[in-house]
Scaffold this motif. Sequence first.
Motif, short mmCIF file in Angstrom:
data_model
loop_
_atom_site.label_atom_id
_atom_site.label_comp_id
_atom_site.label_asym_id
_atom_site.label_seq_id
_atom_site.Cartn_x
_atom_site.Cartn_y
_atom_site.Cartn_z
N GLU A 171 0.95 -1.29 -0.05
CA GLU A 171 0.15 -0.05 -0.04
C GLU A 171 0.94 1.25 0.20
OE1 GLU A 171 -3.22 1.92 2.94
OE2 GLU A 171 -3.41 -0.29 2.49
N ASP A 172 0.53 2.24 -0.97
CA ASP A 172 1.38 3.22 -1.14
C ASP A 172 1.03 4.26 -0.02
OD1 ASP A 172 2.85 5.39 -2.02
OD2 ASP A 172 1.75 5.78 -3.90
N PRO A 173 1.89 5.00 0.86
CA PRO A 173 1.39 5.62 2.05
C PRO A 173 1.17 7.12 1.52
CG PRO A 173 3.77 5.29 1.85
CD PRO A 173 3.18 4.33 0.85
N LEU A 174 1.50 7.41 0.39
CA LEU A 174 1.23 8.84 -0.28
C LEU A 174 -0.05 8.86 -1.22
CD1 LEU A 174 4.70 9.76 -1.35
CD2 LEU A 174 3.48 10.62 0.73
N ALA A 175 -0.91 7.54 -1.30
CA ALA A 175 -2.00 7.63 -2.18
C ALA A 175 -2.95 8.38 -1.61
CB ALA A 175 -2.62 6.24 -2.33
N SER A 176 -3.24 8.79 -0.27
CA SER A 176 -4.36 9.63 0.06
C SER A 176 -3.95 11.07 0.03
CB SER A 176 -4.62 9.21 1.56
OG SER A 176 -3.55 9.17 2.17
N VAL A 177 -2.74 11.31 -0.18
CA VAL A 177 -2.40 12.86 -0.17
C VAL A 177 -3.20 13.57 -1.32
CG1 VAL A 177 -0.49 14.46 -0.71
CG2 VAL A 177 -0.09 12.44 0.64
N PHE A 178 -3.21 13.00 -2.39
CA PHE A 178 -4.12 14.21 -3.63
C PHE A 178 -5.56 13.77 -3.88
CE2 PHE A 178 0.42 13.31 -4.76
CZ PHE A 178 1.01 14.69 -4.77
N LYS A 179 -6.26 13.18 -2.66
CA LYS A 179 -7.71 13.10 -2.72
C LYS A 179 -8.24 14.03 -2.23
CE LYS A 179 -7.69 7.84 -3.39
NZ LYS A 179 -8.26 6.81 -2.76
#
Length: 145
Positions: A137-145
């Motif tokens: 799981e990418d920890p930065l995936a939720s940054v641009f949502k």
Amino acid sequence: LKCLFTDVFGTPRGHPKSKPFVDRVMGFYYADKKIWIRNYQIMEDHAANAKEAHEQKKAHGKAMATSLAEIGPRFVLNPIRIFRGAFGGQTLYKNDQYISPNVIRSMENQNHGNTYTIRKDAQKKRKTHVKNIVVPEDPLASVFK
């Protein structure tokens, strides 16, 4: 085999087209489980003048030099079986490494027919490989949502 080749390639005694001299030589060689046949012409180089004749005699011990020139035809025999009789009988020699062209052709056709199964097997392997890949799981995936 020596008698066989003598009978096949030899000139019959007293044949009207035979010559009273020898100007050609046939070479028979056995290599790679094959019989290689070459046809040579005996070439005698005569000296143009007395000086050249003297030099040749001094170098080679003869007044004229002799050499062989391949004139052909040349061919290779691949013996499969040698029988005691003309077309049958006891087998005197058998080449175990010989594979007939029909067997080679049928093997190629069988391999050509396997392309579909090979392709389908590759597709199945690819699907199982993709399923088994675990992507962290990418920890930065939720940054641009």
